[in-house]
Scaffold this active site. Structure first.
Site, PDB file in Angstrom:
ATOM      1  CG  LEU A  22      -1.978  -1.071   1.325  1.00 49.79           C
ATOM      2  CD1 LEU A  22      -2.629  -1.042   2.693  1.00 49.79           C
ATOM      3  CD2 LEU A  22      -3.010  -0.895   0.231  1.00 49.79           C
ATOM      4  N   GLY A  23       2.036   1.156   0.594  1.00 50.87           N
ATOM      5  CA  GLY A  23       2.909   2.318   0.648  1.00 50.87           C
ATOM      6  C   GLY A  23       4.187   2.022   1.412  1.00 50.87           C
ATOM      7  N   GLY A  25       6.875   3.870   3.959  1.00 53.29           N
ATOM      8  CA  GLY A  25       7.113   5.026   4.808  1.00 53.29           C
ATOM      9  C   GLY A  25       8.498   4.962   5.413  1.00 53.29           C
ATOM     10  CB  THR A  29       7.024  -2.070   3.335  1.00 47.35           C
ATOM     11  OG1 THR A  29       8.321  -1.615   2.949  1.00 47.35           O
ATOM     12  CG2 THR A  29       6.172  -2.254   2.099  1.00 47.35           C
ATOM     13  CB  VAL A  30       1.754  -0.094   4.892  1.00 54.83           C
ATOM     14  CG1 VAL A  30       0.351  -0.499   5.334  1.00 54.83           C
ATOM     15  CG2 VAL A  30       2.412   0.770   5.963  1.00 54.83           C
ATOM     16  CE  LYS A  45       8.858  -8.671   6.062  1.00 59.07           C
ATOM     17  NZ  LYS A  45       8.830  -9.601   4.902  1.00 59.07           N
ATOM     18  CG  ASP A 140       7.146  12.061  10.473  1.00 60.38           C
ATOM     19  OD1 ASP A 140       7.407  13.145   9.898  1.00 60.38           O
ATOM     20  OD2 ASP A 140       7.314  10.954   9.931  1.00 60.38           O
ATOM     21  CG  ASN A 145       2.855  10.027   8.641  1.00 54.64           C
ATOM     22  OD1 ASN A 145       2.997   9.067   7.878  1.00 54.64           O
ATOM     23  ND2 ASN A 145       3.853  10.522   9.341  1.00 54.64           N
ATOM     24  CG  ASP A 158       4.590   6.496  10.406  1.00 62.37           C
ATOM     25  OD1 ASP A 158       5.180   5.993  11.373  1.00 62.37           O
ATOM     26  OD2 ASP A 158       5.097   6.568   9.264  1.00 62.37           O
TER      27      ASP A 158
END
Length: 338
Positions: A22-23, A25, A29-30, A45, A140, A145, A158
């Site tokens: 999905l993205g 960051g 990693t999502v 992860k 952040d 986010n 996040d």
């Protein structure tokens, strides 16, 4: 929270298939996952097995297990079988605010939606600062986010970099961490993290919502320019219409848009003590949303200096120049790629 097995999460993500991403960051990693009970979830992860990643993931578990707010992403559980915990969140279907504002998605956000997203984000941050079981400084806050549901409801996410603060503390000394374009200059120079650091970052988000411009952009001279510095400079020179999203002004009306602009201006003060609290921000945005702007000492009125006399609003032109030289130095010191 539930403790998931690694096997469950591998099945949910087809062994962390690249097509399920999905993205990416700064903190992992999502992946999109489908659990055995058919619930759709987002699974974060870590990219690297290093102590910092482990600390940040554990930090996120600790913080989110103690928060409960409709505008903060919900953590369902985690998996402890890997060197760095895997985190399982509610799935938010509509991407990030950043993707809406900066061209990845074609959908135009109306003034009404932008104002509501700003208010919901402010409520979430105010809750973290003062209403959760512990005070939390996010550290952040940025459009990437802020997740949006199908109904465009805001979910702040996040929390890997976030810090918990004791009730009797007003700030802590910590290694500077954040995102270029959103980072509080005062925090950058002093390493002292306070709730006003999140306020500054939120001010950048307000500026993005009003202009549609990215936090760092290339100017005509091909230099990296800070939206925050540019926005406040235009406010100081009464030239804000040069950068505002025209459609937003037409939809929201000059008065309401200017009130929000002056709120952003106050949040972006280089001195933390001159910024409003997130509770004050929330109150002002609620007033604008209800079109009932109260003329009292806590409300920023059109044509009035925000909250208190700012250096660039006073008669001391030398002080204003000094402050902006300081911010220019800060922006250039970040070595932001153009």
């Amino acid at each position: 929270m539930k403790i998931f097995s690694l096997k469950e999460l591998e099945q949910a993500t087809n062994k962390f298939d690249h097509n399920r991403i999905l993205g990416d960051g700064g903190h992992g990693t999502v992946y999109k996952g489908i659990l055995s009970d058919q619930r759709v979830v987002a699974i974060k992860k870590a990219k690297n097995v290093v102590q910092r990643e482990i600390d940040e993931f554990i930090n996120e578990v600790v913080i989110l297990s103690q928060t409960n707010h409709r505008n903060v992403v919900k953590l369902f559980g985690c998996c402890l079988e890997t060197e760095v915990p895997l985190l399982v969140y509610e799935f938010i279907s509509n991407g990030t605010l950043s993707s809406y504002l900066h061209g990845q998605l074609e959908n135009h956000l109306s003034w009404k939606d932008r104002l509501r997203i700003a208010l919901e984000t402010a409520k979430a941050i105010a809750y973290l600062h003062s209403a959760a079981s512990i005070s939390v400084y996010h550290r952040d806050i940025k459009c990437a986010n802020i997740l949006l549901t199908d109904a465009l409801t805001t979910k702040v996410s996040d929390f890997g970099a976030s810090r918990s603060i004791a009730i009797d503390e007003t700030g802590i000394l910590t290694v500077v961490q954040g995102t270029y374009g959103y980072l509080d200059p005062e925090y950058y120079y002093t390493s002292r993290l306070t709730e006003k650091s999140d306020v500054y970052s939120f001010g950048v988000i307000l500026a993005e919502l009003l202009t549609g411009v990215t936090p760092v952009f290339s100017s005509h001279s091909s230099e990296a320019t800070s939206l925050a510095s540019h926005f406040v400079s235009l406010m100081r020179d009464n030239c804000l219409l040069a950068i505002l999203d025209t459609q937003i002004v037409l939809e929201g009306g000059v008065e309401d848009v200017e009130v929000v602009a002056r709120l952003a201006h106050a949040c972006l003060s280089l001195k933390g003590e001159e910024r409003p609290t997130m509770r004050e921000v929330e109150t002002i945005l609620e007033d604008v949303q209800s079109s009932n702007i109260h003329h009292n000492s806590q409300t920023i009125r059109v044509g009035q200096s925000p909250l208190k006399d700012q250096p660039w609003k006073g008669n001391n032109g030398g002080e204003g120049s000094r402050v902006y030289s300081l911010e220019k130095e800060f922006i250039h010191s970040l070595e932001i790629p153009i």
